[in-house]
Design an enzyme around this catalytic site. Structure first.
Site, PDB file in Angstrom:
ATOM      1  N   ASP A  63       0.871  -1.160   0.000  1.00 28.82           N
ATOM      2  CA  ASP A  63       0.000   0.000   0.000  1.00 28.82           C
ATOM      3  C   ASP A  63       0.910   1.211   0.000  1.00 28.82           C
ATOM      4  O   ASP A  63       1.942   1.213   0.677  1.00 28.82           O
ATOM      5  CB  ASP A  63      -0.907  -0.006   1.240  1.00 28.82           C
ATOM      6  CG  ASP A  63      -2.211   0.710   0.947  1.00 28.82           C
ATOM      7  OD1 ASP A  63      -2.901   0.305   0.002  1.00 28.82           O
ATOM      8  OD2 ASP A  63      -2.532   1.696   1.635  1.00 28.82           O
ATOM      9  N   GLY A 139       0.055   6.971 -11.778  1.00 28.26           N
ATOM     10  CA  GLY A 139      -0.436   7.757 -10.644  1.00 28.26           C
ATOM     11  C   GLY A 139       0.094   9.187 -10.638  1.00 28.26           C
ATOM     12  O   GLY A 139       0.062   9.896 -11.652  1.00 28.26           O
ATOM     13  N   HIS A 166      10.252   5.112  -3.051  1.00 26.11           N
ATOM     14  CA  HIS A 166       9.694   4.525  -1.828  1.00 26.11           C
ATOM     15  C   HIS A 166       9.486   3.019  -2.001  1.00 26.11           C
ATOM     16  O   HIS A 166       9.787   2.232  -1.122  1.00 26.11           O
ATOM     17  CB  HIS A 166       8.368   5.230  -1.503  1.00 26.11           C
ATOM     18  CG  HIS A 166       7.408   5.304  -2.663  1.00 26.11           C
ATOM     19  ND1 HIS A 166       7.796   5.671  -3.938  1.00 26.11           N
ATOM     20  CD2 HIS A 166       6.079   5.025  -2.761  1.00 26.11           C
ATOM     21  CE1 HIS A 166       6.748   5.624  -4.746  1.00 26.11           C
ATOM     22  NE2 HIS A 166       5.702   5.237  -4.049  1.00 26.11           N
TER      23      HIS A 166
HETATM   24  P1  IMP Z   1      -2.986   1.895  -3.264  1.00 28.60           P
HETATM   25  O1  IMP Z   1      -1.642   1.554  -2.667  1.00 28.60           O
HETATM   26  O2  IMP Z   1      -3.454   0.869  -4.212  1.00 28.60           O
HETATM   27  O3  IMP Z   1      -3.970   2.286  -2.218  1.00 28.60           O
HETATM   28  O4  IMP Z   1      -2.780   3.161  -4.195  1.00 28.60           O
HETATM   29  C1  IMP Z   1      -1.859   4.137  -3.920  1.00 28.60           C
HETATM   30  C2  IMP Z   1      -2.028   5.296  -4.880  1.00 28.60           C
HETATM   31  O5  IMP Z   1      -0.989   6.231  -4.575  1.00 28.60           O
HETATM   32  C3  IMP Z   1      -1.845   4.923  -6.345  1.00 28.60           C
HETATM   33  O6  IMP Z   1      -3.045   4.646  -6.977  1.00 28.60           O
HETATM   34  C4  IMP Z   1      -1.199   6.183  -6.918  1.00 28.60           C
HETATM   35  O7  IMP Z   1      -2.175   7.109  -7.272  1.00 28.60           O
HETATM   36  C5  IMP Z   1      -0.406   6.712  -5.741  1.00 28.60           C
HETATM   37  N1  IMP Z   1       0.967   6.199  -5.804  1.00 28.60           N
HETATM   38  C6  IMP Z   1       1.548   5.267  -5.005  1.00 28.60           C
HETATM   39  N2  IMP Z   1       2.810   5.022  -5.389  1.00 28.60           N
HETATM   40  C7  IMP Z   1       3.020   5.810  -6.460  1.00 28.60           C
HETATM   41  C8  IMP Z   1       4.133   5.983  -7.323  1.00 28.60           C
HETATM   42  O8  IMP Z   1       5.191   5.336  -7.218  1.00 28.60           O
HETATM   43  N3  IMP Z   1       3.962   6.881  -8.295  1.00 28.60           N
HETATM   44  C9  IMP Z   1       2.836   7.601  -8.468  1.00 28.60           C
HETATM   45  N4  IMP Z   1       1.765   7.456  -7.721  1.00 28.60           N
HETATM   46  C10 IMP Z   1       1.851   6.563  -6.715  1.00 28.60           C
END
Ligand code: IMP
Length: 183
Positions: A63, A139, A166
Site C-alpha cells: 500500500d 499515478g 519509496h
Molecule cells: P494503493 O496503494 O493501491 O492504495 O494506491 C496508492 C495510490 O498512490 C496509487 O493509486 C497512486 O495514485 C499513488 N501512488 C503510489 N505510489 C506511487 C508511485 O510510485 N507513483 C505515483 N503514484 C503513486
C-alpha cells in the site's frame, strides 16, 4: 513470490526491484481487505493477514501514498481514491499558490511467509511540481520531483525511478529478508 495487486504500474516496478535479488514475481488478482487507517503499515498488515492461507507463500501486498506537507499529509492513505477522482490536475489546483511544496511518497510492503506477516517501509522525499511533466510511470508520478533532482518521476525511466523510490526501498528490504530466508 506472489504479488497481490491489480496495478500494472506497481507490478512492473516490483518485478524490476526484486528481480535484482533473483526473485521472480507472479501476479495475483485477489481482492484485498482495506481497513481505514492513517497508517499504511496497519492497512497492509491487515490485508496480508487476511490473505494468509488463500494466496501461495511467499506473497507480498503493498500500500502506498503521497503525503503533502502543506495539506497535513493529504491524500496519504486515500491516494488511490484521490487519483481516481481529482487526479494530478486536481492536486495541482489544491496546491495553487502554496509556497511549501514538500511531499513524500511512502510505501508499506507486507510479506506473508511461514503463516506470518512482516512489514517493510520505504519513503522518498521531494516536492510537488507546479505543472504535470512526463509520461512514464503511473499515478502521481508526473507531479512529484524527488529531492536532488529537477525531473519528475514520470520523466525518468523505470530503472532510474526504481533506484530511489519509496517502493524500491521497501521492496529491497523485503527482498533481502526473503532471499536470506530462502537460502
Ligand atoms: P494503493 O496503494 O493501491 O492504495 O494506491 C496508492 C495510490 O498512490 C496509487 O493509486 C497512486 O495514485 C499513488 N501512488 C503510489 N505510489 C506511487 C508511485 O510510485 N507513483 C505515483 N503514484 C503513486
Amino acid at each position: 513470490m506472489h504479488v497481490v495487486t491489480r496495478n500494472q504500474g506497481k507490478l512492473r516496478e516490483i518485478r524490476a526491484i526484486v528481480g535484482r535479488y533473483g526473485i521472480d514475481v507472479v501476479a495475483v488478482a485477489a481482492d484485498k481487505v482495506e481497513i481505514q487507517s492513517d497508517s499504511l503499515e496497519d492497512i497492509v498488515r491487515h490485508a496480508a493477514r487476511a490473505l494468509l492461507g488463500s494466496v501461495p507463500e511467499p506473497f507480498a501486498v503493498e500500500d502506498s501514498g503521497l503525503f503533502i506537507e502543506a495539506l497535513n499529509g493529504f491524500p496519504g492513505p486515500y491516494s488511490s481514491y484521490v487519483y481516481r477522482t481529482i487526479g494530478c490536475a486536481g492536486v495541482l489546483k489544491l496546491m495553487d499558490g502554496v509556497p511549501n511544496r514538500r511531499a513524500r511518497f511512502v510505501c508499506a510492503a507486507a510479506l506473508g511467509l511461514g503463516g506470518e506477516v512482516r512489514v517493510f517501509r520505504g519513503e522518498v522525499e521531494g516536492e510537488v511540481s507546479t505543472e504535470a511533466r512526463g509520461s512514464s510511470g503511473f499515478g502521481f508520478d508526473p507531479i512529484f520531483i524527488p529531492r536532488g533532482y529537477s525531473r519528475t518521476f514520470a520523466e525518468m525511466s523505470l530503472e532510474e525511478k526504481c533506484l530511489i523510490s519509496h517502493r524500491a526501498k521497501a521492496f529491497s528490504l523485503l527482498a533481502e529478508y526473503l532471499a536470506a530466508k530462502l537460502q
